[in-house]
Design an enzyme around this catalytic site. Sequence first.
Site, PDB file in Angstrom:
ATOM      1  CE  LYS A   1      29.562  66.893   0.602  1.00 39.82           C
ATOM      2  NZ  LYS A   1      28.954  67.590  -0.523  1.00 39.82           N
TER       3      LYS A   1
HETATM    4  N1  PMP Z   1      23.250  69.953  -1.492  1.00 39.03           N
HETATM    5  C1  PMP Z   1      24.263  69.367  -2.137  1.00 39.03           C
HETATM    6  C2  PMP Z   1      23.962  68.466  -3.289  1.00 39.03           C
HETATM    7  C3  PMP Z   1      25.587  69.610  -1.739  1.00 39.03           C
HETATM    8  O1  PMP Z   1      26.607  69.051  -2.383  1.00 39.03           O
HETATM    9  C4  PMP Z   1      25.837  70.496  -0.673  1.00 39.03           C
HETATM   10  C5  PMP Z   1      27.241  70.783  -0.242  1.00 39.03           C
HETATM   11  N2  PMP Z   1      27.711  69.836   0.664  1.00 39.03           N
HETATM   12  C6  PMP Z   1      24.741  71.085  -0.028  1.00 39.03           C
HETATM   13  C7  PMP Z   1      23.456  70.793  -0.460  1.00 39.03           C
HETATM   14  C8  PMP Z   1      24.931  72.004   1.138  1.00 39.03           C
HETATM   15  O2  PMP Z   1      25.341  71.259   2.258  1.00 39.03           O
HETATM   16  P1  PMP Z   1      26.277  71.922   3.386  1.00 39.03           P
HETATM   17  O3  PMP Z   1      25.606  73.150   3.826  1.00 39.03           O
HETATM   18  O4  PMP Z   1      26.349  70.875   4.440  1.00 39.03           O
HETATM   19  O5  PMP Z   1      27.588  72.178   2.744  1.00 39.03           O
END
Ligand code: PMP
Length: 321
Positions: A161
């Site tokens: 991320k």
């Molecule tokens: N994909 C992307 C590109 C994101 O930014 C997020 C948010 N973090 C998610 C998926 C969903 O991830 P999570 O459920 O861990 O927030």
Amino acid sequence: MKISPKVWKNGEFIDWNDARVHVMAHVVNYGSSVFEGIRCYETSRGSAVFRLSEHMQRLINSAKIYRMDTPFTRDDFCDATVELIRQSGLEHCYIRPVILRGLDENKPSFGVNPFPAPIDSYIATWQWGKYLGDEAIEAGIDVCVSSWSRITSNALPTMAKAGANYMNSQLIKMEAILGGFAEGIALDDRGYVSEGSGENIFLVNNGRLVTPPLGASILPGITRDSVIQIAREMGIEIVETQIQRSALYLADEVFLTGTAAEITPIRSVDRITVGSGKRGEMTAAIQTEFFKIIDAERPAPSEAPWLTFIDAQSEKKTAVA
Ligand code: PMP
């Protein structure tokens, strides 16, 4: 909006206004940051952070991919978060840890080579409501398929991320907003469904839950994992497979998952109505279990609890959540 007066920086609590980086910091010029988005809910048993340890593990993983050595462990980040929320006095908030390459003002270096730049770790928090709106959770949203492809993981690893990944997300989001949609869905470099600008995606087909695999250039979402575990517990079959764009139009139900978006139904894709054009039955059933868990009304479908309580009194009861 209520903002925490303090920010955690490299093991210390500093004033919100002092949490600044120089314009010539490596991160500003070259996008060198990794971060997390985490939520603390006001549950029926006090404030609790959702899947804190898993989020901090993903932060550590993101830093590892980018060779960002931080002296802080996953548990250090977890403890710092709980302490920051305690100090902030916020009952429900969004938590933003960031690890970035900064600037050593005594020994500045301005080139692309990231190694000379110091690594700084921060955690900030503020009060935040529903990302796509309260109404969206029930009524659903209208989305489009983006003309922008999702970044391919061999160029920018989507297991991380990283701040830089969100330049791609911004292109997807801006195009969607300007086109009158709430969100854009990106296809991967082969043309298969990948994810939204900040959410994973699920389809419901004949009672089965279908979602793109990690190989479709997606972020391994923690809400995605939570939904898979909840669905498994409910006896729903889950299929991780390549999904064609047109399958979005023909699905019985489609929904997005994410820390910010939680579980948000999609009522149309490219102005083609999905299913009944309303939140579907399976989406509603999974939402119900998800919201019960984040409200500490029922245990998580796993051995490890999903909630970390901020107040020590409630913390003793964590075992049941
Ligand atoms: N994909 C992307 C590109 C994101 O930014 C997020 C948010 N973090 C998610 C998926 C969903 O991830 P999570 O459920 O861990 O927030």
